[in-house]
Design a protein around this motif. Sequence first.
Motif, mmCIF file in Angstrom:
data_model
loop_
_atom_site.group_PDB
_atom_site.id
_atom_site.type_symbol
_atom_site.label_atom_id
_atom_site.label_comp_id
_atom_site.label_asym_id
_atom_site.label_seq_id
_atom_site.Cartn_x
_atom_site.Cartn_y
_atom_site.Cartn_z
ATOM 1 N N MET A 8 10.813 6.401 -6.324
ATOM 2 C CA MET A 8 9.471 6.594 -6.884
ATOM 3 C C MET A 8 8.451 5.885 -5.990
ATOM 4 O O MET A 8 7.410 6.432 -5.667
ATOM 5 C CB MET A 8 9.433 6.079 -8.327
ATOM 6 N N PHE A 9 8.792 4.654 -5.555
ATOM 7 C CA PHE A 9 7.963 3.930 -4.589
ATOM 8 C C PHE A 9 8.862 3.415 -3.471
ATOM 9 O O PHE A 9 10.008 3.021 -3.722
ATOM 10 C CB PHE A 9 7.210 2.782 -5.282
ATOM 11 N N SER A 10 8.296 3.398 -2.273
ATOM 12 C CA SER A 10 9.123 3.098 -1.100
ATOM 13 C C SER A 10 9.704 1.688 -1.126
ATOM 14 O O SER A 10 10.816 1.461 -0.647
ATOM 15 C CB SER A 10 8.295 3.300 0.166
ATOM 16 N N ASN A 70 12.971 9.691 9.093
ATOM 17 C CA ASN A 70 12.507 10.070 7.752
ATOM 18 C C ASN A 70 12.947 9.047 6.723
ATOM 19 O O ASN A 70 13.987 8.396 6.857
ATOM 20 C CB ASN A 70 13.042 11.456 7.350
ATOM 21 N N GLN A 71 12.106 8.845 5.756
ATOM 22 C CA GLN A 71 12.527 8.169 4.528
ATOM 23 C C GLN A 71 12.242 9.200 3.453
ATOM 24 O O GLN A 71 11.070 9.524 3.191
ATOM 25 C CB GLN A 71 11.749 6.869 4.299
ATOM 26 N N GLY A 72 13.296 9.793 2.913
ATOM 27 C CA GLY A 72 13.112 10.925 2.012
ATOM 28 C C GLY A 72 12.334 12.020 2.711
ATOM 29 O O GLY A 72 12.637 12.375 3.865
ATOM 30 N N ALA A 73 11.322 12.534 2.039
ATOM 31 C CA ALA A 73 10.552 13.658 2.592
ATOM 32 C C ALA A 73 9.301 13.195 3.324
ATOM 33 O O ALA A 73 8.294 13.907 3.362
ATOM 34 C CB ALA A 73 10.206 14.632 1.480
ATOM 35 N N MET A 74 9.351 11.990 3.866
ATOM 36 C CA MET A 74 8.295 11.498 4.750
ATOM 37 C C MET A 74 8.919 11.506 6.141
ATOM 38 O O MET A 74 9.616 10.561 6.537
ATOM 39 C CB MET A 74 7.891 10.084 4.305
ATOM 40 N N ILE A 75 8.679 12.608 6.847
ATOM 41 C CA ILE A 75 9.505 12.954 8.014
ATOM 42 C C ILE A 75 8.612 13.032 9.258
ATOM 43 O O ILE A 75 7.484 13.526 9.183
ATOM 44 C CB ILE A 75 10.151 14.342 7.786
ATOM 45 N N ALA A 76 9.150 12.582 10.406
ATOM 46 C CA ALA A 76 8.329 12.644 11.620
ATOM 47 C C ALA A 76 9.192 12.788 12.859
ATOM 48 O O ALA A 76 10.367 12.409 12.865
ATOM 49 C CB ALA A 76 7.483 11.377 11.743
ATOM 50 N N ILE A 77 8.572 13.355 13.910
ATOM 51 C CA ILE A 77 9.169 13.262 15.245
ATOM 52 C C ILE A 77 8.123 12.664 16.179
ATOM 53 O O ILE A 77 6.933 12.949 16.052
ATOM 54 C CB ILE A 77 9.668 14.622 15.799
ATOM 55 N N GLU A 78 8.609 11.819 17.081
ATOM 56 C CA GLU A 78 7.686 11.161 18.026
ATOM 57 C C GLU A 78 7.892 11.754 19.415
ATOM 58 O O GLU A 78 9.012 11.787 19.922
ATOM 59 C CB GLU A 78 7.953 9.641 18.022
ATOM 60 N N ASP A 138 0.867 -1.177 0.000
ATOM 61 C CA ASP A 138 0.000 0.000 0.000
ATOM 62 C C ASP A 138 0.907 1.232 0.000
ATOM 63 O O ASP A 138 1.451 1.627 1.027
ATOM 64 C CB ASP A 138 -0.935 -0.012 1.222
ATOM 65 N N GLU A 139 1.075 1.797 -1.198
ATOM 66 C CA GLU A 139 1.995 2.935 -1.388
ATOM 67 C C GLU A 139 1.212 4.236 -1.573
ATOM 68 O O GLU A 139 1.691 5.172 -2.208
ATOM 69 C CB GLU A 139 2.891 2.672 -2.614
ATOM 70 N N ILE A 140 0.008 4.257 -1.013
ATOM 71 C CA ILE A 140 -0.850 5.430 -1.232
ATOM 72 C C ILE A 140 -0.231 6.699 -0.659
ATOM 73 O O ILE A 140 -0.297 7.761 -1.260
ATOM 74 C CB ILE A 140 -2.257 5.144 -0.661
ATOM 75 N N GLN A 141 0.393 6.578 0.513
ATOM 76 C CA GLN A 141 1.021 7.762 1.116
ATOM 77 C C GLN A 141 2.496 7.893 0.758
ATOM 78 O O GLN A 141 3.066 8.976 0.781
ATOM 79 C CB GLN A 141 0.836 7.732 2.643
ATOM 80 N N THR A 142 3.119 6.754 0.394
ATOM 81 C CA THR A 142 4.571 6.741 0.182
ATOM 82 C C THR A 142 4.977 6.948 -1.274
ATOM 83 O O THR A 142 6.161 7.147 -1.558
ATOM 84 C CB THR A 142 5.147 5.384 0.647
ATOM 85 N N GLY A 143 4.003 6.901 -2.181
ATOM 86 C CA GLY A 143 4.330 6.867 -3.606
ATOM 87 C C GLY A 143 4.724 8.204 -4.220
ATOM 88 O O GLY A 143 4.680 9.241 -3.584
ATOM 89 N N PHE A 144 5.146 8.112 -5.456
ATOM 90 C CA PHE A 144 5.413 9.273 -6.311
ATOM 91 C C PHE A 144 6.492 10.200 -5.746
ATOM 92 O O PHE A 144 6.322 11.405 -5.634
ATOM 93 C CB PHE A 144 4.098 9.996 -6.662
#
Length: 429
Positions: A253-255, A353-361, A241-247
Amino acid sequence: MSKLSNQQWQDRKQASIARGQGNVYPVYVDRALNSEVWDVEGNRYIDFGTGIAVCNTGHSHPKVVAAVSEQLSRFSHSCVMVNPYPEAIALAERLCEIAPGDSDKKAIFVTTGAEAVENCIKIARAHTGRRGVIAFNGGFHGRTNLAMGLTGKIAPYKNLFGPFPGDIYHAPFPIDCHQVTIEESLNALNNLFKVAIAPSDTAAIIVEPVQGEGGFYQAPVQFLQALRDLCDDHGIVLIADEIQTGFGRTGAMFSCQHAAVEPDLITMAKGIAGGFPIAAVVGKSAIMDAPLPGGLGGTYAASPIGCSAALAVLDVIAEENLVERANFIGDTFNEHLSLLQQQYPQLILQVRNQGAMIAIELIKNGDAKQANVELTQKIIAHAAQHGLILLACGFYGNVIRFLPALTISNEIMNEGLNDFVRLFHKLAS
Ligand code: PMP
């Protein structure tokens, strides 16, 4: 439309839209361009949410706007199941080309992410003749009944909405900072095969290569590879499910390309078309062709506007090197946020982060088990007053996620990051 304040619109919203469809901010958008948003009162915001990972190419990218306008001037709908059009075929070909792996691919189009997920399950069941589906704790797959059944979190997604579809089983998702190991996850899967559903009755395993709503936890490479092997051993369809991770979002291009894993089926939505509602399933031809003619589709599937937007988005990703750009953006955020973590080790468990999918917990007292939901909510709520659009996520609601447009300028990225750091200092002390 008459000029009302944000609050006046929010009052009207609360009177006219049911509370189940909530909104993060009482900020009503008037216009948006690339990484900036202006509200109905003329306030300006830096957008670190991109409408939940949709506007990877920024708001109203001129090339996307031009492609959509051109399409609109010719026709906007004919239904791809009645009279198809070249744009849908061109997009299917491009998606099959960019999907990970060397196998022959085919695509189908739908309208939303949840529908893409549902169709993957239909296709996997048709291909295998089996009933069971395995998903993961904390995973999010959408709000329709089957997608909701696959989702591994009760509140707010499943609360009050049962009964759920049968033959869905959940296993733990490996998360290093919460001491769920890969081994534990795989043992739990094997245990499911003993106590709940035989592998020979299992149609599919669905996994987000990076959990989105669940908290931006990355599936370890080894884990994705182990899932691939497990599926191969038992003839189970592996769905990414690459709906949020794609493109381009994750710096590939895909995670799943980070793990060199070729899934059997991939869901695509969100970033595919820069804000136009279109989604797809792309997968191995032999599997994709299992359903009979007429078994898959939808009135708005492959909307010509969505197809034209998506073709332009793919051009922009290539022309502006947005996949590489995602890595630069991720590194920049990580640098700033890691400095913050050094200053607040009791409050920030992890920057990831994986690329520009970034978070802090966010945690309390340096204890990974004490989710700091209060601080997370305070930061999210105050962000808009500081000119920032931010989103939370996480199994415990204690993760702040950053999803900037991949087209964001360095200047605006740094401005937004400095604003965030200032806001954090103010609310954390
Ligand atoms: N799967 C994942 C991984 C998602 O992030 C989402 C949306 N947040 C969905 C499915 C559902 O997509 P949609 O809201 O377009 O139905």
